[in-house]
Every structure is written in structure tokens, then in C-alpha cells.
Scaffold this motif. Sequence first.
Motif, mmCIF file in Angstrom:
data_model
loop_
_atom_site.group_PDB
_atom_site.id
_atom_site.type_symbol
_atom_site.label_atom_id
_atom_site.label_comp_id
_atom_site.label_asym_id
_atom_site.label_seq_id
_atom_site.Cartn_x
_atom_site.Cartn_y
_atom_site.Cartn_z
ATOM 1 N N THR A 32 92.422 59.925 61.511
ATOM 2 C CA THR A 32 91.218 59.393 60.889
ATOM 3 C C THR A 32 90.449 60.514 60.210
ATOM 4 O OG1 THR A 32 91.079 57.662 62.537
ATOM 5 C CG2 THR A 32 89.073 58.175 61.319
ATOM 6 N N ARG A 88 82.042 53.024 56.177
ATOM 7 C CA ARG A 88 83.468 53.363 56.117
ATOM 8 C C ARG A 88 83.674 54.870 56.082
ATOM 9 N NH1 ARG A 88 87.020 48.930 52.870
ATOM 10 N NH2 ARG A 88 86.125 47.080 53.846
ATOM 11 N N ARG A 93 87.328 54.775 57.839
ATOM 12 C CA ARG A 93 88.128 53.671 57.325
ATOM 13 C C ARG A 93 88.384 53.850 55.827
ATOM 14 N NH1 ARG A 93 85.318 48.214 58.889
ATOM 15 N NH2 ARG A 93 87.246 47.441 57.927
#
Length: 242
Positions: A32, A88, A93
Motif C-alpha cells: 500500500t 484514497r 487506495r
Amino acid sequence: MSEPTRTSQSTRHATGPAGAAARTPAAAVAPTSRHPLAAAFRVLITTAALTGLLLAALATTGPAQLLTRFTVQAGVASVLVSACAAHRAWTGRRPVSPRLTGALLPFLWLPALIHHAFPAADSTAFTLPAATTPGVTQALCHQLLYTVVPLAALADWLLLTTPRGFRLPYAWQWPAYPLLFLALTLAFPATSGAPSPTATTALSIGIAICALPLTAIGIDQVRPAPRLHNNRISPTGISPLK
């Protein structure tokens, strides 16, 4: 029986852990990548747009009628898109689609351009209504919605997003709603509570509506990529070098 999905030569003959890794989507194993600074900057854009909208509501006697003004609609879109983009970026994300973030740019810059460059069009439905008692509230509202938020959105696009995300079909998709809004203001001026623009003013606004997306797409194709943090250290797939 359906035909099996074709894979690369190296993936087809790989077995064991290497084969399983090759068949795993990159999104499932990629670490991530969070961008807290980008998230903080987009929170500031959201706050500035929301503050400008609240000040606009305080400066007019009919807050509900503000929703018929293009500046307010663009401000609401800025709040929603910037808040989503901030979330995000903070959580790592996938970024918001360039179709949305790119459409926001001409939406914000159109009323700003009309306000600063076309004084004759400043009383149309594309701008804010005149305040009952002009003062500090109206001046601060104009600074936020006509200057601060458009410039911040421009900086976000140029400094915090990767280039060449805009596609040529966007050049006719993005102007669709502004052109429809312009047509409605010409046909039904009473719905927005603003006088109908003259033919010269409407032509100038129409040219600006079509030129802003083309300008954004053209700049996006030639601008350099910002130095964003990249966690990937090697390409996906099987390779002897890792």
C-alpha cells in the motif's frame, strides 16, 4: 468448455511458488502506497471550498437559490471529489478516476475566468448572485471560490497526479453539462434568478466552455511527471533478477 486464459511463456511453464506468484494479480501483492501530504492538501481544498459555499449562503437572502448557480455546483463537486481523493491518498487506495478529477478543473476555472476576465458576464447564472449587503463576507467568499480553490485544484493536478491520464474523448464529454447549463439559462432565465446573457456574452462563455477542456488535455500530454513516491522495486512477472 471455455478456452483457458492465455498467459505469458514464462508463466505457463512456471510451477510451485514461482508459478503461484506469477498468477497472482499485482494489485494483490503490491504494498500500500499512502500519500499523507497529498491527502492533507486535498483536505485543505475541501475545507476552502466548503467555507466558500457557507459564506455564499450567509451573504444571500435565498440560500436555496444558490444551487441553481454554476459556481455553487462546481464548489459542491470540488468538496465531494477532493474529499474522496484525500481519503484514497491517505488510505493508499487507487486514485480517483482522471475522468472526474479532470472534469473538475474546467468546472472550477469556468466561473473564475468569467468573474475575472468577463465583467459583463459576472451577473449571469455562472457566477454568484450579488449580496444584499456587500462586505467582508462576500469578498472572502469570492476569493475562495474564484481564486483559492481553482488555483489549489490546478496545483493538485500539476504537482500530485501523474500525467497523460486525460483522454481525447473527454474533450466532448466534459463540456456537455456546462453547455446544457448555458442553454437552460438562455431558454429559462427565471429558473436561476439571473438575467439571460446577451448573445455576445453567451458566445464568449460557450468558447470558454469548449476551450478549457482542450487546454487541460493538451497540457496533460506534455507536462512532466511529478516525483511521486514509488514502492515498486521490480516489474511483475518471473525474472531471474529480483
